[in-house]
Design a protein around this motif. Sequence first.
Motif, mmCIF file in Angstrom:
data_model
loop_
_atom_site.group_PDB
_atom_site.id
_atom_site.type_symbol
_atom_site.label_atom_id
_atom_site.label_comp_id
_atom_site.label_asym_id
_atom_site.label_seq_id
_atom_site.Cartn_x
_atom_site.Cartn_y
_atom_site.Cartn_z
ATOM 1 N N LEU A 8 0.852 -1.173 0.000
ATOM 2 C CA LEU A 8 0.000 0.000 0.000
ATOM 3 C C LEU A 8 0.896 1.232 0.000
ATOM 4 C CD1 LEU A 8 -2.846 1.294 0.414
ATOM 5 C CD2 LEU A 8 -2.381 1.157 2.868
ATOM 6 N N LYS A 9 0.703 2.092 -1.004
ATOM 7 C CA LYS A 9 1.493 3.315 -1.059
ATOM 8 C C LYS A 9 0.961 4.274 -0.011
ATOM 9 C CE LYS A 9 2.002 5.206 -5.113
ATOM 10 N NZ LYS A 9 1.835 6.062 -6.295
ATOM 11 N N VAL A 10 1.834 4.722 0.900
ATOM 12 C CA VAL A 10 1.394 5.578 1.996
ATOM 13 C C VAL A 10 2.068 6.947 1.998
ATOM 14 C CG1 VAL A 10 0.719 3.682 3.510
ATOM 15 C CG2 VAL A 10 3.072 4.557 3.602
ATOM 16 N N ALA A 11 3.176 7.090 1.284
ATOM 17 C CA ALA A 11 3.901 8.359 1.346
ATOM 18 C C ALA A 11 4.812 8.509 0.141
ATOM 19 C CB ALA A 11 4.720 8.443 2.635
ATOM 20 N N ARG A 12 5.340 9.728 0.004
ATOM 21 C CA ARG A 12 6.329 10.029 -1.020
ATOM 22 C C ARG A 12 7.415 10.855 -0.353
ATOM 23 N NH1 ARG A 12 6.320 9.691 -6.511
ATOM 24 N NH2 ARG A 12 7.643 11.138 -7.637
ATOM 25 N N ILE A 13 8.640 10.581 -0.710
ATOM 26 C CA ILE A 13 9.758 11.338 -0.149
ATOM 27 C C ILE A 13 9.928 12.608 -0.969
ATOM 28 C CG2 ILE A 13 12.231 11.331 0.302
ATOM 29 C CD1 ILE A 13 11.898 8.312 0.927
ATOM 30 N N LEU A 14 9.786 13.751 -0.304
ATOM 31 C CA LEU A 14 9.827 15.037 -0.981
ATOM 32 C C LEU A 14 11.241 15.574 -1.120
ATOM 33 C CD1 LEU A 14 6.805 16.822 0.719
ATOM 34 C CD2 LEU A 14 6.844 15.556 -1.437
ATOM 35 N N LYS A 15 12.034 15.443 -0.052
ATOM 36 C CA LYS A 15 13.388 16.001 -0.109
ATOM 37 C C LYS A 15 14.225 15.459 1.033
ATOM 38 C CE LYS A 15 12.540 20.124 2.659
ATOM 39 N NZ LYS A 15 13.018 21.470 2.878
ATOM 40 N N ALA A 16 15.535 15.580 0.846
ATOM 41 C CA ALA A 16 16.450 15.292 1.946
ATOM 42 C C ALA A 16 16.308 16.428 2.949
ATOM 43 C CB ALA A 16 17.883 15.191 1.428
ATOM 44 N N ASN A 17 16.504 16.115 4.227
ATOM 45 C CA ASN A 17 16.281 17.110 5.267
ATOM 46 C C ASN A 17 17.415 17.017 6.283
ATOM 47 O OD1 ASN A 17 13.900 18.946 6.349
ATOM 48 N ND2 ASN A 17 14.779 17.884 8.094
ATOM 49 N N GLY A 18 18.362 17.919 6.209
ATOM 50 C CA GLY A 18 19.476 17.903 7.150
ATOM 51 C C GLY A 18 20.627 17.043 6.659
ATOM 52 N N THR A 19 21.645 16.914 7.496
ATOM 53 C CA THR A 19 22.880 16.233 7.081
ATOM 54 C C THR A 19 23.000 14.820 7.619
ATOM 55 O OG1 THR A 19 24.028 17.136 8.998
ATOM 56 C CG2 THR A 19 24.124 18.422 6.950
ATOM 57 N N MET A 25 8.810 13.329 4.324
ATOM 58 C CA MET A 25 7.813 12.496 3.649
ATOM 59 C C MET A 25 6.464 13.195 3.691
ATOM 60 S SD MET A 25 8.280 8.602 4.910
ATOM 61 C CE MET A 25 9.828 7.743 4.812
ATOM 62 N N SER A 26 5.740 13.072 2.587
ATOM 63 C CA SER A 26 4.357 13.535 2.522
ATOM 64 C C SER A 26 3.464 12.303 2.488
ATOM 65 C CB SER A 26 4.157 14.374 1.261
ATOM 66 O OG SER A 26 2.799 14.716 1.122
ATOM 67 N N PHE A 27 2.524 12.224 3.434
ATOM 68 C CA PHE A 27 1.671 11.049 3.552
ATOM 69 C C PHE A 27 0.379 11.246 2.784
ATOM 70 C CE2 PHE A 27 4.668 10.739 6.882
ATOM 71 C CZ PHE A 27 4.916 9.388 7.005
ATOM 72 N N ARG A 28 -0.187 10.131 2.305
ATOM 73 C CA ARG A 28 -1.439 10.155 1.555
ATOM 74 C C ARG A 28 -2.312 9.007 2.031
ATOM 75 N NH1 ARG A 28 -0.588 8.562 -4.432
ATOM 76 N NH2 ARG A 28 -2.458 7.425 -3.991
ATOM 77 N N ASP A 29 -3.581 9.277 2.192
ATOM 78 C CA ASP A 29 -4.561 8.252 2.579
ATOM 79 C C ASP A 29 -4.266 7.614 3.938
ATOM 80 O OD1 ASP A 29 -5.731 8.745 0.098
ATOM 81 O OD2 ASP A 29 -4.591 7.147 -0.855
ATOM 82 N N ILE A 30 -3.371 8.200 4.709
ATOM 83 C CA ILE A 30 -3.034 7.669 6.029
ATOM 84 C C ILE A 30 -2.451 8.838 6.819
ATOM 85 C CG2 ILE A 30 -0.716 6.930 5.323
ATOM 86 C CD1 ILE A 30 -0.964 4.550 7.208
ATOM 87 N N LEU A 31 -2.695 8.844 8.099
ATOM 88 C CA LEU A 31 -2.095 9.876 8.947
ATOM 89 C C LEU A 31 -0.693 9.437 9.343
ATOM 90 C CD1 LEU A 31 -5.156 10.668 11.238
ATOM 91 C CD2 LEU A 31 -4.207 12.101 9.409
#
Length: 89
Positions: A8-19, A25-31
């Motif tokens: 089940l696809k629950v999220a997509r990685i938007l960007k690297a964050n920090g070192t 991650m942006s979540f979809r259809d799930i909290l």
Amino acid sequence: MSGEMDMLKVARILKANGTEGEVLMSFRDILPEDIDTQGPVFILMDGLPVPFFIESFTRKGTNKAVVRLNDIHNYDDAEELVRKDVFIE
């Protein structure tokens, strides 16, 4: 995907964050808090689902979180995951 496991696809990685290898991650259809941080999440690498375990999880707003995954230890590793979808079983 092959029929071996239901993913089940629950999220997509938007960007690297920090070192330290964290990703946003942006979540979809799930909290975000509904993710089982004890079980693996899967990211397709070369067409195959690779399991990752969540080491840290910090919620950002209603549907995003900064997440650190095992084996992702620096910005370059995190950058390789950008724009990839995240699945659970």
